[in-house]
Design a protein around this motif. Structure first.
Motif, PDB file in Angstrom:
ATOM      1  N   CYS A  41       0.806  -1.221   0.000  1.00 46.21           N
ATOM      2  CA  CYS A  41       0.000   0.000   0.000  1.00 46.21           C
ATOM      3  C   CYS A  41       0.841   1.274   0.000  1.00 46.21           C
ATOM      4  O   CYS A  41       0.302   2.378  -0.167  1.00 46.21           O
ATOM      5  CB  CYS A  41      -0.922   0.016   1.218  1.00 46.21           C
ATOM      6  N   LYS A  57       3.243   4.271  -1.157  1.00 49.56           N
ATOM      7  CA  LYS A  57       3.435   4.937  -2.438  1.00 49.56           C
ATOM      8  C   LYS A  57       4.852   4.723  -2.930  1.00 49.56           C
ATOM      9  O   LYS A  57       5.797   4.697  -2.151  1.00 49.56           O
ATOM     10  CB  LYS A  57       3.159   6.434  -2.301  1.00 49.56           C
ATOM     11  N   LYS A  58       4.939   4.577  -4.215  1.00 51.49           N
ATOM     12  CA  LYS A  58       6.253   4.376  -4.792  1.00 51.49           C
ATOM     13  C   LYS A  58       7.043   5.688  -4.799  1.00 51.49           C
ATOM     14  O   LYS A  58       6.521   6.736  -5.151  1.00 51.49           O
ATOM     15  CB  LYS A  58       6.125   3.866  -6.225  1.00 51.49           C
ATOM     16  N   LYS A  59       8.292   5.618  -4.395  1.00 48.20           N
ATOM     17  CA  LYS A  59       9.163   6.793  -4.387  1.00 48.20           C
ATOM     18  C   LYS A  59       9.735   7.021  -5.774  1.00 48.20           C
ATOM     19  O   LYS A  59      10.129   6.094  -6.457  1.00 48.20           O
ATOM     20  CB  LYS A  59      10.302   6.597  -3.393  1.00 48.20           C
TER      21      LYS A  59
END
Length: 257
Positions: free
Chosen positions: A207, A209-211
């Motif tokens: 869940c 967030k992608k950096k």
């Protein structure tokens, strides 16, 4: 001859064992005629029958057979002694005794559930026994015990069962026993079903967030190629410059006329 006789006995026993569930210890129902023939031929039944049938045996008889031998007098006294040493199997003729042949036929009714062998020299009794499928028959010929081959009624019953693609009760029992010996039958602990896990929530790591990746300008730029320095050979240049100096000196010393 003895080896051939045992081969036939082994073959017939395998047939009765597979199709009708006959098993050790083999229960042999003896009548008076068989005991009398064994006495005349000096056959040691307790020693020879286990070796011939290649398994444990139990010599059995009924009260009706004993009473029949007692009623026949002293001529069958020896046969009565042999029958008295056998184990008694209870029959349904408690009050009114019947003939030995009739009593033995009643013991193999309803498909011979106790897997009795019938040992007799009576021809009429043998014919009646052969009409019942799945009953092995023993008799004495030339002072030797012989296991008769399966009767036509018995073989016809087996063929009918196979043609209808049905598995008899005895075959099911033999198959179950073989599976237990081979370890193919599951134990109650193995039969327990595994508990199904409940529906779990999503993975918390999924869940996040992608950096965004920050590209470094220094890393993105291609590395500069190093120029190779050219090294001159100073010794060679000096050697070339020496004669030019000498020539200039000579020109100065010798002026033109």
């Amino acid at each position: 001859m003895k080896i051939t006789r045992q081969k036939h006995a082994k073959k017939h026993l395998g047939f009765f064992r597979y199709n009708f569930g006959v098993r050790e210890p083999y229960q042999l129902l003896l009548d008076g005629t068989f005991c009398q023939a064994a006495l005349r031929g000096r056959i040691q039944l307790r020693e020879q029958l286990p070796r011939y049938l290649m398994g444990e045996t139990q010599l059995c008889t009924t009260r009706c057979v004993l009473k029949e031998l007692e009623s026949l007098g002293k001529e069958l006294y020896g046969a009565k002694l042999i029958a008295q040493r056998c184990q008694l199997r209870s029959c349904s003729h408690f009050k009114d005794a019947v003939s030995g042949a009739e009593c033995l036929l009643s013991m193999i009714e309803d498909g011979n559930p106790h897997h009795f062998f019938v040992a007799t020299q009576d021809q009429n009794l043998s014919l009646q026994v052969k009409k019942t499928p799945g009953v092995p028959l023993l008799f004495i010929i030339q002072n030797t015990v012989v296991l008769d081959k399966p009767s036509s009624k018995t073989t016809a019953f087996v063929k009918a069962t196979e043609s209808e693609h049905l598995v008899s009760v005895h075959q099911k029992q033999s198959i179950k026993k073989l599976k237990e010996e081979q370890g193919l039958v599951k134990t109650p602990q193995q039969k327990k079903k595994r508990k199904r896990k409940g529906v779990s929530g999503p993975n918390p790591l999924s869940c996040l967030k992608k950096k965004k990746k920050v590209q470094d300008s220094n890393q993105s730029s291609a590395p500069e190629k190093k120029r190779r320095k050219r090294i001159r050979n100073r010794n060679r240049t000096e050697a070339l410059s020496v004669p030019s100096v000498k020539q200039s000196e000579e020109v100065q010393c010798n002026p033109m006329d």
